[in-house]
Scaffold this motif. Sequence first.
Motif, PDB file in Angstrom:
ATOM      1  N   LYS A 161       0.818  -1.212   0.000  1.00 54.14           N
ATOM      2  CA  LYS A 161       0.000   0.000   0.000  1.00 54.14           C
ATOM      3  C   LYS A 161       0.854   1.266   0.000  1.00 54.14           C
ATOM      4  O   LYS A 161       0.336   2.370   0.080  1.00 54.14           O
ATOM      5  N   GLY A 162       2.180   1.108  -0.067  1.00 61.89           N
ATOM      6  CA  GLY A 162       3.076   2.251  -0.191  1.00 61.89           C
ATOM      7  C   GLY A 162       3.617   2.808   1.111  1.00 61.89           C
ATOM      8  O   GLY A 162       4.248   3.866   1.121  1.00 61.89           O
ATOM      9  N   HIS A 163       3.395   2.106   2.219  1.00 61.79           N
ATOM     10  CA  HIS A 163       3.882   2.580   3.508  1.00 61.79           C
ATOM     11  C   HIS A 163       5.324   2.146   3.738  1.00 61.79           C
ATOM     12  O   HIS A 163       5.792   1.146   3.186  1.00 61.79           O
ATOM     13  N   ASP A 164       6.026   2.895   4.563  1.00 61.86           N
ATOM     14  CA  ASP A 164       7.387   2.579   4.985  1.00 61.86           C
ATOM     15  C   ASP A 164       7.266   1.668   6.205  1.00 61.86           C
ATOM     16  O   ASP A 164       6.739   2.094   7.245  1.00 61.86           O
ATOM     17  N   VAL A 165       7.734   0.429   6.094  1.00 60.17           N
ATOM     18  CA  VAL A 165       7.485  -0.576   7.129  1.00 60.17           C
ATOM     19  C   VAL A 165       8.784  -1.223   7.591  1.00 60.17           C
ATOM     20  O   VAL A 165       9.615  -1.627   6.772  1.00 60.17           O
ATOM     21  N   PHE A 166       8.930  -1.320   8.906  1.00 53.67           N
ATOM     22  CA  PHE A 166       9.967  -2.160   9.512  1.00 53.67           C
ATOM     23  C   PHE A 166       9.241  -3.347  10.123  1.00 53.67           C
ATOM     24  O   PHE A 166       8.342  -3.172  10.953  1.00 53.67           O
ATOM     25  N   SER A 167       9.614  -4.561   9.724  1.00 54.19           N
ATOM     26  CA  SER A 167       8.991  -5.780  10.216  1.00 54.19           C
ATOM     27  C   SER A 167       9.919  -6.478  11.204  1.00 54.19           C
ATOM     28  O   SER A 167      11.001  -6.924  10.824  1.00 54.19           O
ATOM     29  N   VAL A 168       9.499  -6.578  12.461  1.00 55.65           N
ATOM     30  CA  VAL A 168      10.298  -7.289  13.455  1.00 55.65           C
ATOM     31  C   VAL A 168      10.441  -8.755  13.041  1.00 55.65           C
ATOM     32  O   VAL A 168      11.518  -9.339  13.151  1.00 55.65           O
ATOM     33  N   TYR A 169       9.381  -9.343  12.519  1.00 52.59           N
ATOM     34  CA  TYR A 169       9.397 -10.742  12.096  1.00 52.59           C
ATOM     35  C   TYR A 169      10.515 -10.989  11.075  1.00 52.59           C
ATOM     36  O   TYR A 169      11.253 -11.962  11.174  1.00 52.59           O
ATOM     37  N   ASP A 170      10.638 -10.094  10.112  1.00 48.58           N
ATOM     38  CA  ASP A 170      11.618 -10.267   9.039  1.00 48.58           C
ATOM     39  C   ASP A 170      13.004  -9.734   9.371  1.00 48.58           C
ATOM     40  O   ASP A 170      14.004 -10.301   8.936  1.00 48.58           O
ATOM     41  N   ASP A 171      13.070  -8.633  10.114  1.00 52.55           N
ATOM     42  CA  ASP A 171      14.328  -7.915  10.251  1.00 52.55           C
ATOM     43  C   ASP A 171      14.990  -7.971  11.622  1.00 52.55           C
ATOM     44  O   ASP A 171      16.170  -7.642  11.745  1.00 52.55           O
TER      45      ASP A 171
END
Length: 118
Positions: free
Chosen positions: A20-30
């Motif tokens: 959707k175009g948001h800037d996301v930091f994913s704890v699960y992934d990163d």
Amino acid sequence: MRFLVDECTGPAVARWLEEKGHDVFSVYDDAPGIADSKIIRRSHEEGRILITNDKDFGGKVYRERSPHCGIVLLRLGNERGQNKISVLRRLLEEYAGRLPDQFVVAAAEQVRFASKEE
């Protein structure tokens, strides 16, 4: 918008927000396994709204007075990724402008806003 998606909320939510175009930091992934105190600190330092299913963040905000840029606590009976996305879609469509600096409890049928100072 900038979001930090907690590990318990899952990668599907993070991917959907990114699509959707948001800037996301994913704890699960990163950063799997990092402590809640580091999660809330990072979200604040980076100006991100934290999305979580973890009720412990209420204690961090209201008892410990941890600063934040906004928290969305998902309180759902159905914890499937698609249900989380459905609730977040509605939340963003109806309340996106109200999310910063608020503690928001989002359930399947209702949304409750509480200020940081409550």
